[in-house]
Structure formats: structure tokens, C-alpha cells
Scaffold this active site. Sequence first.
Site, short mmCIF file in Angstrom:
data_model
loop_
_atom_site.label_atom_id
_atom_site.label_comp_id
_atom_site.label_asym_id
_atom_site.label_seq_id
_atom_site.Cartn_x
_atom_site.Cartn_y
_atom_site.Cartn_z
N LYS A 70 0.63 -1.11 -0.03
CA LYS A 70 -0.02 -0.14 -0.03
C LYS A 70 0.92 1.26 0.01
CE LYS A 70 -4.01 2.21 0.79
NZ LYS A 70 -3.92 2.78 -0.50
N LYS A 94 5.11 2.29 8.69
CA LYS A 94 4.07 2.99 8.95
C LYS A 94 2.75 2.24 9.07
CE LYS A 94 3.60 6.93 7.15
NZ LYS A 94 3.35 8.11 6.30
N LYS A 106 4.98 1.91 -3.20
CA LYS A 106 5.06 3.34 -3.74
C LYS A 106 5.52 3.42 -5.19
CE LYS A 106 4.89 7.54 -1.55
NZ LYS A 106 4.03 7.60 -0.33
N THR A 197 -5.19 13.29 7.63
CA THR A 197 -4.02 13.44 8.26
C THR A 197 -3.88 14.31 9.18
OG1 THR A 197 -3.18 12.51 6.08
CG2 THR A 197 -1.30 13.38 7.47
P1 NAD Z 1 0.47 20.59 0.68
O1 NAD Z 1 1.11 20.65 -0.63
O2 NAD Z 1 -0.99 20.53 0.67
O3 NAD Z 1 0.99 21.38 1.59
C1 NAD Z 1 2.68 21.79 1.73
C2 NAD Z 1 2.57 23.12 2.33
O4 NAD Z 1 3.90 23.45 2.49
C3 NAD Z 1 2.26 24.28 1.36
O5 NAD Z 1 1.43 25.22 2.15
C4 NAD Z 1 3.66 25.03 0.90
O6 NAD Z 1 3.47 26.21 0.66
C5 NAD Z 1 4.35 24.60 2.29
N1 NAD Z 1 5.83 24.75 2.11
C6 NAD Z 1 6.61 24.47 1.32
N2 NAD Z 1 7.80 24.68 1.35
C7 NAD Z 1 7.74 25.36 2.58
C8 NAD Z 1 9.10 26.00 3.31
N3 NAD Z 1 10.18 26.10 2.88
N4 NAD Z 1 8.59 26.67 4.51
C9 NAD Z 1 7.20 26.47 4.91
N5 NAD Z 1 6.33 26.16 4.14
C10 NAD Z 1 6.50 25.41 2.99
O7 NAD Z 1 1.14 19.22 1.03
P2 NAD Z 1 0.14 18.23 2.35
O8 NAD Z 1 -0.39 17.22 1.83
O9 NAD Z 1 -0.18 19.08 3.29
O10 NAD Z 1 1.51 17.46 2.63
C11 NAD Z 1 2.57 17.88 3.77
C12 NAD Z 1 3.72 17.10 4.09
O11 NAD Z 1 2.93 15.88 4.72
C13 NAD Z 1 4.40 16.27 3.03
O12 NAD Z 1 5.65 16.27 3.57
C14 NAD Z 1 3.68 15.14 2.68
O13 NAD Z 1 4.46 14.07 2.22
C15 NAD Z 1 3.26 14.83 4.20
N6 NAD Z 1 2.23 13.73 4.37
C16 NAD Z 1 1.03 14.08 3.83
C17 NAD Z 1 -0.21 13.16 4.05
C18 NAD Z 1 -1.30 13.65 3.37
O14 NAD Z 1 -2.51 12.88 3.55
N7 NAD Z 1 -1.64 14.86 2.59
C19 NAD Z 1 0.17 12.08 4.66
C20 NAD Z 1 1.20 11.76 5.22
C21 NAD Z 1 2.49 12.65 5.08
#
Ligand code: NAD
Length: 428
Positions: A70, A94, A106, A197
Amino acid sequence: MSNYFNDSLAYLDEALEFFKKLPDFDNFRQSLTTPNRLIEVNFPILLDNGRKILVKGFRSQFNNLLGPYKGGIRFHKNATAQEVTNLSFLMTIKNAVVNLPFGGGKGGVLVDPKKFSKTELERISRGYTEAIVDCIGPRIDVPAPDVNTNSVIMDWMTDEYIKLKIKKEKLKNNELLATFTGKSLNNGGVVGREEATGLGGAIILQGMLAKLKNKFQYKNEKPTVAIQGFGNVGYFLAKYLYLSGFKIVAVSDSKGAIYVSEGLNPDLTLQCKREKGELSGCYCVGSVCDLKKGRRITNSKMLSLPVDILVPAALENSINRDNVGEIDASIILEMANAPLSKEADKILSKRGVVIIPDILANSGGVTVSYFEWRQNLDNKTLTIDQVRRKIRQKLEEAVENVWQIKQKYRVNLRIASYILALERFKQK
Ligand code: NAD
């Protein structure tokens, strides 16, 4: 990215120290550090201008001891075999921590989605699905969205999969739907996946705070929070913590950060950001946004705020050797994947900072994906109340399990999470 894998392996090895007495220890370690299979495909795509190009894609199937592989599929011009392999390893761990009946996978497709039209993206999605069609399935490997992919892309992939399989497989349509998660609601998707999340992070943080109750004092009357990344995860986390009485004093995005000492209202802040196109000036307290209530700060200043809880929810490796000395929070909730380098983790742990690790903190998303898979297989549709009740139950159970192991083995929360995963692999 490769450091990130080495860091994860180093954590795994730290946890494996407690399993050294297993008679088949070497095999056990090897089965968890060696990927089962890496699929590499090259498939032709017809462009809108009539030309054909060859697109490369990967699917890493790291480990399926606990169930079907997954993990998401990303569309990225720099996706590599190594990257998807590393990420599929993290998914393996995880899923085991939260006790989901899944292994780790992945996928990656080497395209820059901005350079393709919608019809071309549809052909890429269908082409990739066709190329890996015999390697995926509800009981084999269940992909999901990841970077640059979404429910529209999952719907195309699901449709293509069903078209190719419906006559060959004995599975019913609803079972075939369970091959992908993150689908749209009209196509078997689950309600509540978008918030999962962030909501999950809030549940886990509150669960851990209840365990830590007598261990330290908040710097302020209400626990204060700063969140790096005000995207999907950061926003929903802020929303649910705000509703539970936390004070969100700072949030940031790639353009900069804002500081609001009285504590900001996440919904109004998001609305204001959407209208203005940036966070600056969105100093929204209670029910009004007022320029005098807050100020703009740099992203690095935000990381050094003296808050109770700091949440990296944007990028990997954002707290590292260069800035770890400035961190002044008591708790770090890792919502991004691998936001702390191993060096930073070590320094902060020594200083007594409590780190709630990514493999636990951000597992709410895959947990709700599991509910989607289950509802498809059972031919049911969950309500939002059912999803919220189930995610709370699942994640509170995970907090309890990690906490018990932390107490038993006298390790930090990250190593306790790895040990919990290893306990589950050991039983297989
Ligand atoms: P997203 O693209 O919706 O949001 C990312 C945010 O980070 C944006 O607001 C962007 O402007 C900001 N950002 C980028 N560079 C930055 C910096 N240098 N300083 C401050 N802010 C910055 O992505 P997301 O879905 O919210 O995911 C965020 C993190 O969580 C990622 O690492 C992702 O892999 C992880 N994650 C997400 C999920 C999910 O369900 N969406 C699940 C597990 C892990």
C-alpha cells in the site's frame, strides 16, 4: 533522499537491537531491509499534437508480510527508483505501527504534470495502469494519490484497471474498486480522507499529551503551536487543534510565515490566504482579521519560536544540523515525512524534546485509506461520523501501544514505534 533512507535504516537497527536473540535474526533483518520487488515500466503515450513519447514509471513493492502493498503514486519529473523504494520502506513501517493489514509500496511516474494537458495526463494515468496491471489488485497492491496526483487521477486509473480486468478476474466490480484508494466520492472514495492526516495528527498529539501530563509544563496557559506548512495537512491540523483549545500562534507556507501572539483562527486565515494569495496580513483572531494583531516573520524565525509544540508539516529534512540549535519547542509533531535529520533528532532528544515521529504522527491518511479499501470490499459506504469515530479509535490504540513499548523498553517514541512494527513482523 538517500540520507533519509539511511536514517530510517539506522532507526530500524536501533530497534532491532532488542530482537537480537531471535534464532533467525539475520533473516528477519534481511526480510525487512531488502525490497521484494521493483517494477520498472516504459509505456508509449499519444500527445495532443499526434506525436508519441515513451514515459517511464516505477512501482516499488517493498514488503507484504502484513498484507497487500500500500502506498501512493507520484507524478514527478525527478522520481527515481531509489526514491520510491525508500518511501515504500517507510510505508511498510507506518502501516505496521498503526496495525493496518497492509505492506508497503510506492509508485512514481517520471513526468512534470504542468507540461501536459488534461487529456494527456489521462493517457499517462491509463498507460501506467495498463503497464502495471498484473502487479496490482485489491489483495496484491493498493495504490493511492501522492505528490501531484489526486482523486481525478485515481478515478482514471481505477476505470482503466476495471476495464482491463473485469472479464479476466472473478472479482465483483466493488472489489475491483478496492484496487485504488483516494478515489472521488462518486467512485467509491471515502468521506473524510482530505482532513484525515491533519485530524489524525491532532488525535495523536492529544493522546500523547495525556500520557505526558505530569512530565512537563506548558510554557503558557494554553499550549501554543507553530506549524511549518499551511497546506492540506497543516491547515486541518491547525483547525482541529484550535477547536480543542490550542493556541496556534504561527503558520507558514513557501512564501513566508505569520505570527499572531493572541492565537489565530485557522479557517479565517485560510479564507484570507485564498483571497489575498498569501499569508502575509492574514492576522485573523476570533472572527476578524486585523493588521495590528500580527506580523510577518521569516520561515527560519518561525522555527525558533518559544512554543510548546512545533509542527513541521511541509518538507523532509527541514530541521537539520544548521538550524537545530535554534529550536525552542518542547514537543515536535512530525507531520511531514522525515522532517528531522537523524543528527537533529539526536540533539533534540538529548535536550529532552519530545519527538512524535512521522510513522505515527501522519498515519491518519493511510488509516482512512484503509477504511476506503474496506468499504469497497464490503460494498458499503461509511458516513463521516463513522470515519471520524473509527480513526479516533485506531489512532488512540496506536498511541497506547507505542506508549506501552516506550515504557517497557525505555526508548524514545520513534524507536518505540519501530519496535512496535517489529513485534508485528515477528508474529508473521
Ligand atoms: P501540500 O502541498 O498541501 O502543503 C504543503 C505546504 O507546505 C504548502 O502550504 C507549501 O506552501 C508549504 N511549504 C513548502 N515549502 C515550504 C517551506 N520551505 N517553508 C514553509 N512552508 C513550505 O502538502 P500536504 O498534503 O499538506 O503534505 C505536507 C507534508 O505531509 C508532506 O511532507 C507530505 O509528504 C506529508 N504527508 C501528507 C499526507 C497527506 O495525506 N496529505 C500524509 C502523510 C504525509
